[in-house]
Design a protein around this motif. Structure first.
Motif, PDB file in Angstrom:
ATOM      1  N   GLN A  80      52.173  47.975  53.692  1.00 49.27           N
ATOM      2  CA  GLN A  80      51.554  46.831  54.367  1.00 49.27           C
ATOM      3  C   GLN A  80      52.484  46.317  55.478  1.00 49.27           C
ATOM      4  O   GLN A  80      52.028  45.907  56.527  1.00 49.27           O
ATOM      5  CB  GLN A  80      51.299  45.693  53.357  1.00 49.27           C
ATOM      6  CG  GLN A  80      50.315  46.063  52.271  1.00 49.27           C
ATOM      7  CD  GLN A  80      48.921  46.314  52.812  1.00 49.27           C
ATOM      8  OE1 GLN A  80      48.483  45.702  53.770  1.00 49.27           O
ATOM      9  NE2 GLN A  80      48.224  47.248  52.192  1.00 49.27           N
TER      10      GLN A  80
ATOM     11  N   ARG B 185      50.043  43.050  44.355  1.00 47.75           N
ATOM     12  CA  ARG B 185      50.847  43.103  45.583  1.00 47.75           C
ATOM     13  C   ARG B 185      50.087  43.783  46.724  1.00 47.75           C
ATOM     14  O   ARG B 185      50.671  44.149  47.728  1.00 47.75           O
ATOM     15  CB  ARG B 185      52.161  43.824  45.288  1.00 47.75           C
ATOM     16  CG  ARG B 185      53.043  42.997  44.372  1.00 47.75           C
ATOM     17  CD  ARG B 185      54.097  43.825  43.694  1.00 47.75           C
ATOM     18  NE  ARG B 185      54.961  42.993  42.871  1.00 47.75           N
ATOM     19  CZ  ARG B 185      54.665  42.594  41.636  1.00 47.75           C
ATOM     20  NH1 ARG B 185      53.526  42.953  41.067  1.00 47.75           N
ATOM     21  NH2 ARG B 185      55.496  41.832  40.954  1.00 47.75           N
ATOM     22  N   GLU B 186      48.779  43.934  46.513  1.00 48.36           N
ATOM     23  CA  GLU B 186      47.888  44.540  47.495  1.00 48.36           C
ATOM     24  C   GLU B 186      48.282  45.976  47.846  1.00 48.36           C
ATOM     25  O   GLU B 186      48.193  46.403  48.993  1.00 48.36           O
ATOM     26  CB  GLU B 186      47.781  43.666  48.741  1.00 48.36           C
ATOM     27  CG  GLU B 186      47.212  42.290  48.434  1.00 48.36           C
ATOM     28  CD  GLU B 186      47.100  41.399  49.649  1.00 48.36           C
ATOM     29  OE1 GLU B 186      47.416  41.851  50.771  1.00 48.36           O
ATOM     30  OE2 GLU B 186      46.694  40.252  49.464  1.00 48.36           O
TER      31      GLU B 186
ATOM     32  N   GLU C 169      47.416  49.832  46.898  1.00 47.87           N
ATOM     33  CA  GLU C 169      46.422  50.681  46.257  1.00 47.87           C
ATOM     34  C   GLU C 169      46.913  52.115  46.260  1.00 47.87           C
ATOM     35  O   GLU C 169      47.502  52.566  47.239  1.00 47.87           O
ATOM     36  CB  GLU C 169      45.091  50.601  47.012  1.00 47.87           C
ATOM     37  CG  GLU C 169      44.464  49.227  46.989  1.00 47.87           C
ATOM     38  CD  GLU C 169      43.156  49.189  47.759  1.00 47.87           C
ATOM     39  OE1 GLU C 169      42.539  50.263  47.946  1.00 47.87           O
ATOM     40  OE2 GLU C 169      42.770  48.099  48.176  1.00 47.87           O
TER      41      GLU C 169
END
Length: 81
Positions: free
Chosen positions: A75, A40-41, A43
């Motif tokens: 994000q 899901r990007e 980090e």
């Protein structure tokens, strides 16, 4: 009631489902959660958050996150920025 990032919750939910289905061994749930976050990007290097979250998943398969990793940057917030 606080609200948290949907990508974080989705990764937690996927980890819980994998545990219940026997896809992810309990001993490797932190790694599985980390993989779900990466998909899901998301980090994070906040190992304490990962461990607390896995412990919460083990205690409650329907766990809703209560905190975000200390180094988390949404994000969506960046896109809206």
């Amino acid at each position: 009631m606080a609200s948290y990032d949907a990508d974080l919750q989705a990764a937690v939910d996927a980890t819980s489902v994998a545990r219940d289905a026997g896809i992810a061994a309990e001993a490797d749930l932190v790694g599985y959660l980390r993989q779900q976050l990466a998909e899901r990007e998301v980090e994070t290097a906040d190992e304490a958050w990962l461990q607390r979250t896995v412990e919460a998943i083990i205690g409650d398969p329907n766990y809703m996150i209560e905190t975000e990793p200390s180094d988390f940057v949404s994000q969506r917030k960046q896109q809206d920025g």
